[in-house]
Design a protein around this motif. Sequence first.
Motif, PDB file in Angstrom:
ATOM      1  N   GLY A   1       0.907  -1.182   0.129  1.00 50.18           N
ATOM      2  CA  GLY A   1      -0.196   0.028   0.067  1.00 50.18           C
ATOM      3  C   GLY A   1       0.841   1.258   0.081  1.00 50.18           C
ATOM      4  N   ALA A   2       2.087   1.160   0.822  1.00 53.60           N
ATOM      5  CA  ALA A   2       2.988   2.472   0.907  1.00 53.60           C
ATOM      6  C   ALA A   2       3.234   2.685  -0.469  1.00 53.60           C
ATOM      7  CB  ALA A   2       3.928   2.208   2.004  1.00 53.60           C
ATOM      8  N   ILE A   3       3.940   1.868  -1.133  1.00 51.29           N
ATOM      9  CA  ILE A   3       4.412   2.100  -2.233  1.00 51.29           C
ATOM     10  C   ILE A   3       3.808   2.365  -3.462  1.00 51.29           C
ATOM     11  CG2 ILE A   3       4.502  -0.214  -3.501  1.00 51.29           C
ATOM     12  CD1 ILE A   3       7.627   2.141  -3.325  1.00 51.29           C
ATOM     13  N   THR A   4       2.191   1.868  -3.452  1.00 44.48           N
ATOM     14  CA  THR A   4       1.415   2.383  -4.381  1.00 44.48           C
ATOM     15  C   THR A   4       1.162   3.830  -4.170  1.00 44.48           C
ATOM     16  OG1 THR A   4       0.492   0.108  -4.354  1.00 44.48           O
ATOM     17  CG2 THR A   4      -1.029   1.780  -5.337  1.00 44.48           C
ATOM     18  N   ILE A   5       0.906   4.326  -3.101  1.00 45.00           N
ATOM     19  CA  ILE A   5       0.588   5.387  -2.755  1.00 45.00           C
ATOM     20  C   ILE A   5       1.450   6.457  -3.082  1.00 45.00           C
ATOM     21  CG2 ILE A   5       0.079   7.270  -1.029  1.00 45.00           C
ATOM     22  CD1 ILE A   5      -1.478   4.852   0.624  1.00 45.00           C
ATOM     23  N   ILE A   6       2.744   6.136  -2.732  1.00 39.84           N
ATOM     24  CA  ILE A   6       3.959   6.880  -3.358  1.00 39.84           C
ATOM     25  C   ILE A   6       3.780   6.963  -4.641  1.00 39.84           C
ATOM     26  CG2 ILE A   6       6.463   6.976  -3.076  1.00 39.84           C
ATOM     27  CD1 ILE A   6       6.343   5.914  -0.285  1.00 39.84           C
TER      28      ILE A   6
ATOM     29  N   LEU B   1       6.695  -6.507  -4.999  1.00 35.68           N
ATOM     30  CA  LEU B   1       7.945  -6.724  -4.426  1.00 35.68           C
ATOM     31  C   LEU B   1       7.936  -6.234  -3.031  1.00 35.68           C
ATOM     32  CD1 LEU B   1      11.021  -7.018  -4.065  1.00 35.68           C
ATOM     33  CD2 LEU B   1      11.196  -5.062  -5.390  1.00 35.68           C
ATOM     34  N   MET B   2       7.119  -4.949  -2.911  1.00 33.56           N
ATOM     35  CA  MET B   2       7.179  -4.424  -1.460  1.00 33.56           C
ATOM     36  C   MET B   2       6.076  -5.405  -0.476  1.00 33.56           C
ATOM     37  SD  MET B   2       9.364  -2.396  -0.640  1.00 33.56           S
ATOM     38  CE  MET B   2       8.607  -2.089   1.008  1.00 33.56           C
ATOM     39  N   ALA B   3       5.221  -6.074  -1.197  1.00 27.52           N
ATOM     40  CA  ALA B   3       4.269  -7.003  -0.584  1.00 27.52           C
ATOM     41  C   ALA B   3       5.321  -8.254   0.007  1.00 27.52           C
ATOM     42  CB  ALA B   3       3.232  -7.573  -1.313  1.00 27.52           C
ATOM     43  N   VAL B   4       6.216  -8.696  -0.771  1.00 22.91           N
ATOM     44  CA  VAL B   4       7.148  -9.731  -0.188  1.00 22.91           C
ATOM     45  C   VAL B   4       8.060  -9.137   0.745  1.00 22.91           C
ATOM     46  CG1 VAL B   4       9.017 -11.114  -0.969  1.00 22.91           C
ATOM     47  CG2 VAL B   4       7.186 -10.941  -2.428  1.00 22.91           C
ATOM     48  N   VAL B   5       8.640  -8.060   0.680  1.00 22.13           N
ATOM     49  CA  VAL B   5       9.710  -7.238   1.581  1.00 22.13           C
ATOM     50  C   VAL B   5       8.696  -7.228   2.849  1.00 22.13           C
ATOM     51  CG1 VAL B   5      10.812  -5.190   2.353  1.00 22.13           C
ATOM     52  CG2 VAL B   5      10.866  -6.238  -0.097  1.00 22.13           C
ATOM     53  N   GLY B   6       7.511  -6.620   2.679  1.00 20.83           N
ATOM     54  CA  GLY B   6       6.606  -6.281   3.870  1.00 20.83           C
ATOM     55  C   GLY B   6       6.250  -7.597   4.961  1.00 20.83           C
TER      56      GLY B   6
ATOM     57  N   ALA C   1       8.333 -10.006   4.968  1.00 13.55           N
ATOM     58  CA  ALA C   1       9.748 -10.411   5.610  1.00 13.55           C
ATOM     59  C   ALA C   1      10.019  -9.670   6.906  1.00 13.55           C
ATOM     60  CB  ALA C   1      10.945 -10.351   4.700  1.00 13.55           C
ATOM     61  N   VAL C   2       9.993  -8.077   6.651  1.00 12.65           N
ATOM     62  CA  VAL C   2      10.423  -7.290   7.615  1.00 12.65           C
ATOM     63  C   VAL C   2       9.418  -6.457   8.549  1.00 12.65           C
ATOM     64  CG1 VAL C   2      12.304  -6.584   6.219  1.00 12.65           C
ATOM     65  CG2 VAL C   2      10.465  -5.256   6.107  1.00 12.65           C
ATOM     66  N   GLY C   3       8.200  -6.605   8.299  1.00 15.35           N
ATOM     67  CA  GLY C   3       7.137  -6.205   8.842  1.00 15.35           C
ATOM     68  C   GLY C   3       6.764  -4.444   8.254  1.00 15.35           C
ATOM     69  N   ALA C   4       5.656  -3.981   9.020  1.00 18.19           N
ATOM     70  CA  ALA C   4       5.155  -2.748   8.542  1.00 18.19           C
ATOM     71  C   ALA C   4       6.318  -1.451   8.441  1.00 18.19           C
ATOM     72  CB  ALA C   4       3.913  -2.353   9.207  1.00 18.19           C
ATOM     73  N   GLU C   5       6.693  -1.395   9.889  1.00 17.10           N
ATOM     74  CA  GLU C   5       7.621  -0.334  10.199  1.00 17.10           C
ATOM     75  C   GLU C   5       9.081  -0.261   9.440  1.00 17.10           C
ATOM     76  OE1 GLU C   5       6.431  -2.519  12.307  1.00 17.10           O
ATOM     77  OE2 GLU C   5       5.285  -1.312  13.778  1.00 17.10           O
TER      78      GLU C   5
END
Length: 309
Positions: A201-206, A226-231, A233-237
């Motif tokens: 969601g964050a990368i889409t808004i940006i 990609l950011m769904a996969v990364v999120g 792995a690392v979480g929201a923050e």
Amino acid sequence: MQSLQGPLPVDTLALENIEYTGALTSSLIGHLSMTELLMVMIPVFIVGASFGSFLNVCIARWPLDLSVVKPRSRCPRCERPIKSYENIPILSWLLLRGKCAGCALPISLQYPAVEALVGLLWVASFLYLGVTFEAFRVAAFSTLLLGIAITDAKHYLIPDGFTVSGLVMMLLFAILNFFVEETSHFVSPWNAMLGACVGAGAITIIGWLAEVIIKREAMGFGDTTLMAVVGAAVGAERSFLTIVMGAFVGAVTFLLIVGPIVKVRASRRGEEFAFPDVPFGVFLAPAALLTLLWGDALIRWYVERAFSA
């Protein structure tokens, strides 16, 4: 035959102050001799290089929407099937002198380079974390990110094969870690699902805001997946930290290095300069790995200095 009685001799001095957790942890690895260390890490490198060989198949086929299972590996020029002894990671390329055994045309250096790099990534993961499930997770995640970065750099595309399999892998590993019960750099299953949603969601808004400002497409859908996969792995923050780090490094690289090079080349050809598209996955991928391993420490360092006054 004489049976062994009594405990085996153990060098307790070498293992002093080391907590044994049932696995060859990084602390225990630090006390191995060079010969013992090589006996552990050479198989790790071979396994990693084998995954690197498969990664080459994914990089070559997924952008073309081809299966990575069938048909078997073959030369992309003469389409001669590659025999099993010609498909040994790194070694076969060297024995063939970088040429196809059928048509004698050059085999791209990318193939042994990716195999060697993935092998080294696996060795680094197991040296840093020991022979543990956590090391396997980090090695698998870094392999996935490398494939994404190379494919995005070559094709300006992040195939769903990488991101869908990556998302499933991150969620599955998070569940399995409950049974392994290791401390982990990765987040729990619930935080993985939350992080996947927040990262995407964050990368889409940006990307949407950037598109409004610059009046052109700023982000591809591959960056979102990609950011769904990364999120996961690392979480929201830490997803936000990954985006910030990737954007900063990408901006600096393109403004100070890529942009001037393209401008000079356009000037020599007498063409009008147009700023090149940015394969954002190339920068998000390493940022994600750095955030996974050291993101918490970086966030603490920033907060302590930003709010110390």
